[in-house]
Scaffold this motif. Structure first.
Motif, short mmCIF file in Angstrom:
data_model
loop_
_atom_site.label_atom_id
_atom_site.label_comp_id
_atom_site.label_asym_id
_atom_site.label_seq_id
_atom_site.Cartn_x
_atom_site.Cartn_y
_atom_site.Cartn_z
N GLY A 1 -139.46 -79.12 83.75
CA GLY A 1 -139.27 -77.76 83.55
C GLY A 1 -139.70 -76.98 84.59
N ILE A 2 -139.96 -77.32 86.08
CA ILE A 2 -140.25 -76.62 87.07
C ILE A 2 -139.20 -75.64 87.18
CG2 ILE A 2 -139.65 -78.30 88.71
CD1 ILE A 2 -142.27 -77.61 90.34
N TYR B 1 -140.49 -64.70 81.22
CA TYR B 1 -139.11 -64.22 81.87
C TYR B 1 -139.28 -62.45 81.98
CZ TYR B 1 -137.37 -68.73 82.16
OH TYR B 1 -137.34 -69.90 82.37
N TYR C 1 -137.58 -75.20 96.70
CA TYR C 1 -136.61 -74.76 97.70
C TYR C 1 -136.14 -76.04 98.56
CZ TYR C 1 -134.20 -72.58 101.74
OH TYR C 1 -133.07 -72.16 102.60
N GLU D 1 -145.37 -73.37 95.88
CA GLU D 1 -144.54 -74.33 94.96
C GLU D 1 -143.01 -73.78 95.00
OE1 GLU D 1 -147.42 -75.18 90.92
OE2 GLU D 1 -146.70 -73.04 91.42
N ASN D 2 -142.94 -72.55 95.34
CA ASN D 2 -141.49 -71.99 95.55
C ASN D 2 -140.87 -72.66 96.68
OD1 ASN D 2 -141.04 -70.36 93.59
ND2 ASN D 2 -142.12 -68.47 94.36
N GLU E 1 -137.22 -74.22 85.59
CA GLU E 1 -136.82 -72.98 84.71
C GLU E 1 -138.09 -71.78 85.50
OE1 GLU E 1 -136.69 -75.95 83.47
OE2 GLU E 1 -134.89 -75.86 82.27
N LEU E 2 -139.23 -72.37 85.78
CA LEU E 2 -140.29 -71.56 86.05
C LEU E 2 -139.94 -71.03 87.47
CD1 LEU E 2 -143.63 -73.52 84.96
CD2 LEU E 2 -142.32 -71.55 83.81
N TYR E 3 -139.10 -71.80 88.05
CA TYR E 3 -138.95 -71.20 89.48
C TYR E 3 -137.97 -70.01 89.49
CZ TYR E 3 -136.32 -71.75 93.99
OH TYR E 3 -135.79 -71.33 95.25
N VAL E 4 -137.07 -70.21 88.60
CA VAL E 4 -136.09 -68.89 88.30
C VAL E 4 -136.68 -67.71 87.86
CG1 VAL E 4 -134.14 -68.23 86.83
CG2 VAL E 4 -133.97 -70.28 87.94
N ALA E 5 -137.84 -68.12 86.95
CA ALA E 5 -138.59 -67.06 86.17
C ALA E 5 -139.38 -66.24 87.38
CB ALA E 5 -139.48 -67.49 85.08
N GLY E 6 -139.85 -66.95 88.51
CA GLY E 6 -140.73 -66.32 89.55
C GLY E 6 -142.06 -66.66 89.04
N SER E 7 -142.58 -67.77 88.17
CA SER E 7 -144.06 -68.00 87.62
C SER E 7 -144.62 -68.90 88.73
CB SER E 7 -143.79 -68.65 86.16
OG SER E 7 -143.23 -67.67 85.36
N LEU E 8 -143.95 -69.53 89.71
CA LEU E 8 -144.68 -70.61 90.53
C LEU E 8 -145.32 -69.81 91.53
CD1 LEU E 8 -141.86 -73.28 90.65
CD2 LEU E 8 -143.89 -73.08 89.09
N VAL F 1 -129.97 -75.17 88.43
CA VAL F 1 -130.90 -73.76 88.89
C VAL F 1 -130.08 -72.80 88.51
CG1 VAL F 1 -131.71 -72.24 90.57
CG2 VAL F 1 -132.61 -74.76 90.65
N THR G 1 -134.46 -64.03 91.32
CA THR G 1 -136.08 -63.94 91.06
C THR G 1 -136.85 -62.69 91.64
OG1 THR G 1 -135.75 -66.55 90.62
CG2 THR G 1 -137.89 -65.31 90.92
#
Lengths: 177, 260
Positions: free
Chosen positions: B10-11, A140, B29, B24-25, B13-20, B42, A71
């Motif tokens: 679905g959090i 993404y 963690y 929240e990250n 998926e967003l964690y991997v995308a870097g959208s948080l 993950v 990420t």
């Protein structure tokens, strides 16, 4: 398989061999994301290389607490690519652009390289619902935050989350991961 | 916390995308640290995303070697690769040092030479100033004399032998001396000198006041001469070196009477 945490630790201690392993894991993915944003082969290569050099130079700034290593590097890549799209150089070459979505790139892709799943992915995205396509594109490839995606797609954050989860679930079952 | 619900939200998926958000990250963690089974989820999501994004690349994979050389490493091997470069810069350094050194020596030598030159010039200037101030003092003394109201001025006019000649006598009766300005006389021929005479007119009695032996050497041509006589006139004749007992009247250059 070597523990990835260990690999990242070695990379942070400037171990080139460890970094080579990480590079091979993520290089294609990063260049795919960059290509989806800049849509220019030469520029994609240049930016992808810059991204990995930048990550190396800023290795100590990465912390697992802030997120996944993938990420982290994905963020560097998207920022570098978006920076480029704001440059003069990009604006001058903009007329050559023909596709907007990762889906288009995948569908028009003629490369049949060693990645066994490329053909499967092509088929998968062709059959992917429009809502999945746009969510995946924004979350993404474009690096939108959940809030930004919610505003862009006019959906509540909760819906974005669950929809995205469903889309990625389909992808995972297709890929078997 | 229900792990299944957490995953279903679905959090991750967003964690991997870097959208948080950053906060929240960190929460995700910490949750993963507490629930290791989440890590597998993950990693699985990440794997799917890596494959999907990798499928959108255009070219063949870029090899690691294309960036390897640009990675700054502290390995001794790298130093050996750049060694020739170091040698070269060292070589340049030596050349620069030699050039600098020789330039320095040259400039020191030149500096010394200039210093000597300046010293000489300074000396010359000093002596010039010295003589100038001496001359000035002499000139001032002369002006003082000429302005003295007790001094009698007697112009001596050119005679037959040399009509263009002239001279002037300033007679200071108090000190019994005359100042003779002989600037208007030509250079005497070799072996000859000017002789100054004090004259009484009736009967004509010449008294020698001496010869101007230093005439040629004297630059201002002003001569101070003792004169205790009751002179009625002054004359200058050209005589053989050493002077004569009586004036050679054929060689009378200038003559002037004292006005009474």
């Amino acid at each position: 398989m070597i523990n990835q945490d260990q690999l990242i630790l070695q990379f942070q201690q400037k171990d080139v061999k460890a970094y080579e392993k990480l590079y091979n894991m993520y290089c294609d993915s990063i260049s795919g994301v960059v290509n989806n944003i800049v849509k220019n082969d030469d520029v994609t290569q240049e930016i992808t290389q810059d991204v990995f050099i930048k990550a190396w130079n800023n290795a100590e700034s990465y912390s697992a607490k802030k997120g996944r290593f993938f990420t982290w590097i994905l963020n560097i890549a998207r920022n570098a690519a978006i920076d480029y799209t704001r440059s003069k150089k990009f604006k001058q070459s903009k007329q050559n652009l023909n596709s907007d979505f990762f889906v288009d790139i995948l569908e028009t892709s003629s490369s049949l390289d060693s990645t066994t799943n490329t053909i499967g992915l092509k088929k998968f995205v062709t059959n992917l619902g429009e809502k999945c396509k746009s969510v995946i594109e924004l979350i993404y490839f474009k690096g939108f935050t959940q809030k930004e995606a919610s505003e862009e797609l006019n959906m509540p954050i909760g819906t974005i989350k669950t929809r995205n989860r469903t889309c990625i679930g389909e992808l995972r079952s297709m890929l078997g991961v | 916390m229900n792990i299944k619900d957490y995953i279903a939200s679905g959090i991750l998926e967003l964690y991997v995308a870097g959208s948080l958000s950053e906060k929240e990250n960190e929460e995700v963690y910490n949750t993963i640290q507490e629930n290791p089974e989440l890590l597998a989820e993950v990693e699985s999501i990440e794997k799917a995303i890596v494959q999907l994004t990798a499928a959108t690349k255009k070219d063949a994979s870029y090899s690691f070697s294309s960036i390897k050389n640009q990675l700054k490493v502290n390995e001794p091997k790298v130093i050996s690769i750049t060694k020739p470069k170091t040698n070269w810069s060292q070589y340049i350094g030596w050349v620069a040092a030699i050039i600098l050194g020789s330039t320095l020596i040259l400039s020191v030598l030149q500096n010394n030479k200039l210093k000597e030159q300046i010293a000489t010039e300074k000396q010359q200037l000093e002596s010039k100033i010295d003589s100038a101030s001496t001359n000035l003092a002499a000139a001032e003394k002369l002006i003082e004399i000429f302005r003295d109201k007790d001094i009698i001025t007697i112009p001596l006019a050119g005679q037959k032998v040399s009509p263009t000649s002239y001279a002037k006598v300033y007679w200071d009766k108090k000190t019994n001396s005359i100042y003779l300005d002989a600037k208007g006389l030509p250079e005497p021929p070799k072996g000859k000198v000017y002789q100054v005479w004090s004259l009484k007119l009736s009967p004509l009695t010449p008294t020698s006041l001496g010869t101007l032996d230093t005439f040629t050497a004297d630059t201002n041509k002003i001569f101070t001469i003792e004169n205790a006589n009751q002179s009625e006139a002054f004359g200058i004749t050209l005589e053989p070196a050493g002077g004569s007992a009586s004036p050679t009247l054929e060689q009378l250059y200038t003559l002037g009477a004292v006005s009474s």
